[in-house]
Design a protein around this motif. Sequence first.
Motif, PDB file in Angstrom:
ATOM      1  N   THR A 118       0.869  -1.082  -0.055  1.00 19.88           N
ATOM      2  CA  THR A 118       0.151  -0.214   0.233  1.00 19.88           C
ATOM      3  C   THR A 118       0.824   1.497   0.024  1.00 19.88           C
ATOM      4  O   THR A 118       0.657   2.256  -0.680  1.00 19.88           O
ATOM      5  CB  THR A 118      -1.152   0.628   1.044  1.00 19.88           C
ATOM      6  OG1 THR A 118      -1.614  -1.316   1.543  1.00 19.88           O
ATOM      7  CG2 THR A 118      -1.823   1.245   1.127  1.00 19.88           C
ATOM      8  N   MET A 119       2.225   1.161   1.135  1.00 20.87           N
ATOM      9  CA  MET A 119       3.029   1.971   0.976  1.00 20.87           C
ATOM     10  C   MET A 119       3.321   2.926  -0.821  1.00 20.87           C
ATOM     11  O   MET A 119       4.045   3.844  -0.703  1.00 20.87           O
ATOM     12  CB  MET A 119       3.892   2.366   1.787  1.00 20.87           C
ATOM     13  CG  MET A 119       4.938   3.092   2.393  1.00 20.87           C
ATOM     14  SD  MET A 119       4.234   4.835   2.769  1.00 20.87           S
ATOM     15  CE  MET A 119       3.503   4.228   3.773  1.00 20.87           C
ATOM     16  N   ARG A 120       3.765   1.339  -0.760  1.00 21.86           N
ATOM     17  CA  ARG A 120       4.719   1.520  -2.499  1.00 21.86           C
ATOM     18  C   ARG A 120       3.930   2.650  -3.517  1.00 21.86           C
ATOM     19  O   ARG A 120       3.885   3.172  -3.679  1.00 21.86           O
ATOM     20  CB  ARG A 120       4.852   0.277  -2.946  1.00 21.86           C
ATOM     21  CG  ARG A 120       6.526   0.004  -1.420  1.00 21.86           C
ATOM     22  CD  ARG A 120       6.812  -1.424  -2.231  1.00 21.86           C
ATOM     23  NE  ARG A 120       7.967  -2.214  -1.781  1.00 21.86           N
ATOM     24  CZ  ARG A 120       8.802  -2.513  -1.425  1.00 21.86           C
ATOM     25  NH1 ARG A 120       8.203  -4.050  -2.613  1.00 21.86           N
ATOM     26  NH2 ARG A 120       9.759  -3.056  -0.732  1.00 21.86           N
ATOM     27  N   GLU A 121       2.401   1.980  -3.479  1.00 19.19           N
ATOM     28  CA  GLU A 121       1.988   2.038  -4.281  1.00 19.19           C
ATOM     29  C   GLU A 121       1.613   3.943  -4.332  1.00 19.19           C
ATOM     30  O   GLU A 121       0.840   3.951  -5.011  1.00 19.19           O
ATOM     31  CB  GLU A 121       0.711   1.236  -4.432  1.00 19.19           C
ATOM     32  CG  GLU A 121       0.059   0.294  -4.667  1.00 19.19           C
ATOM     33  CD  GLU A 121       0.573   0.005  -6.596  1.00 19.19           C
ATOM     34  OE1 GLU A 121      -0.308   0.990  -7.518  1.00 19.19           O
ATOM     35  OE2 GLU A 121       1.750  -1.029  -6.650  1.00 19.19           O
ATOM     36  N   ALA A 122       1.019   3.981  -2.727  1.00 21.83           N
ATOM     37  CA  ALA A 122       1.253   5.161  -2.406  1.00 21.83           C
ATOM     38  C   ALA A 122       2.688   6.335  -3.273  1.00 21.83           C
ATOM     39  O   ALA A 122       2.183   7.457  -3.746  1.00 21.83           O
ATOM     40  CB  ALA A 122       0.548   5.470  -1.072  1.00 21.83           C
ATOM     41  N   VAL A 123       3.412   5.802  -2.942  1.00 23.73           N
ATOM     42  CA  VAL A 123       4.439   6.935  -3.493  1.00 23.73           C
ATOM     43  C   VAL A 123       4.391   7.118  -4.795  1.00 23.73           C
ATOM     44  O   VAL A 123       4.796   8.227  -5.424  1.00 23.73           O
ATOM     45  CB  VAL A 123       5.733   6.172  -2.202  1.00 23.73           C
ATOM     46  CG1 VAL A 123       7.209   6.554  -3.384  1.00 23.73           C
ATOM     47  CG2 VAL A 123       5.929   6.243  -1.245  1.00 23.73           C
ATOM     48  N   ARG A 124       4.447   5.163  -5.506  1.00 27.16           N
ATOM     49  CA  ARG A 124       4.626   5.679  -6.980  1.00 27.16           C
ATOM     50  C   ARG A 124       3.692   6.503  -7.808  1.00 27.16           C
ATOM     51  O   ARG A 124       3.543   7.073  -8.437  1.00 27.16           O
ATOM     52  CB  ARG A 124       4.181   4.224  -7.361  1.00 27.16           C
ATOM     53  CG  ARG A 124       3.830   4.349  -9.452  1.00 27.16           C
ATOM     54  CD  ARG A 124       3.957   3.195  -9.306  1.00 27.16           C
ATOM     55  NE  ARG A 124       4.665   1.378  -8.753  1.00 27.16           N
ATOM     56  CZ  ARG A 124       4.490   0.408  -7.289  1.00 27.16           C
ATOM     57  NH1 ARG A 124       3.734   0.810  -7.225  1.00 27.16           N
ATOM     58  NH2 ARG A 124       5.899  -0.052  -7.625  1.00 27.16           N
ATOM     59  N   ALA A 125       1.828   6.674  -6.630  1.00 23.68           N
ATOM     60  CA  ALA A 125       0.859   8.206  -7.392  1.00 23.68           C
ATOM     61  C   ALA A 125       1.767   8.703  -7.381  1.00 23.68           C
ATOM     62  O   ALA A 125       1.606   9.465  -7.822  1.00 23.68           O
ATOM     63  CB  ALA A 125      -0.052   7.248  -6.690  1.00 23.68           C
ATOM     64  N   LEU A 126       1.938   9.488  -5.765  1.00 19.53           N
ATOM     65  CA  LEU A 126       2.795  10.296  -6.041  1.00 19.53           C
ATOM     66  C   LEU A 126       3.236  10.807  -6.852  1.00 19.53           C
ATOM     67  O   LEU A 126       4.083  12.264  -6.917  1.00 19.53           O
ATOM     68  CB  LEU A 126       3.175  10.604  -4.513  1.00 19.53           C
ATOM     69  CG  LEU A 126       1.544  10.981  -3.524  1.00 19.53           C
ATOM     70  CD1 LEU A 126       2.290  10.068  -1.961  1.00 19.53           C
ATOM     71  CD2 LEU A 126       0.741  11.915  -3.979  1.00 19.53           C
TER      72      LEU A 126
END
Length: 219
Positions: A46-54
Amino acid sequence: MSDSGRKVDTVAATIEEAIASGLWPVGSKLPPETALVDELGVARNTMREAVRALAHAGVLSVRHGGGVYVTAASPVEGLLGRRLARGDVLDVLSLRRGLEVEAARLAAQRRTPEDLARIHAAWNAHPDHAGSSGTTEAVMALHLSIVEASHNSALIDVYRGVLAAVSDSLSAVSIGPGFHVGEHRPLIAAIEERNPDEAARAAGAALDTVIDAIERSLS
């Protein structure tokens, strides 16, 4: 939207809020992934996806092996800065001129004593006040302090998105030795005196100096 998608959006929003609050200013490095996962209580994916989106929005920059850095204060700033980085230097400066003219007009109407203190601090740190050539960073700091005195959040967000593109554009163009960034005294005086028309005129004149110099360097 799936539960996982909502969790990613929530984590991304939490990171955005931390950046906007100044916890992680532009240019700073985010804590390690493990620390963020523990702090927010979310899964690593979840953290990696959030960072990827930002990162896709231009807010973060992932440097493989070097960590994650803040590159913009908001998605608006990040995406706009990315778009303008592909633009013609004179087109970008024309946009900047329009924003600064309106910001100066509003600053003259809305500025507070605290705004004036920040403007003067930026001006005193700016070598141009002594008649010498200023750096791009010094120019940006002074003009940003004036834009922030407009107290127009939408204008400020858009202007911040323009800053990176302007800085990159000016760095790529040789404007010759002895180049000055314009006369700022009339602009600051007009803001102090709450004269919006004169502030707008002076802001336009300061940017015209930059635009004219670059036009000459490109001809």
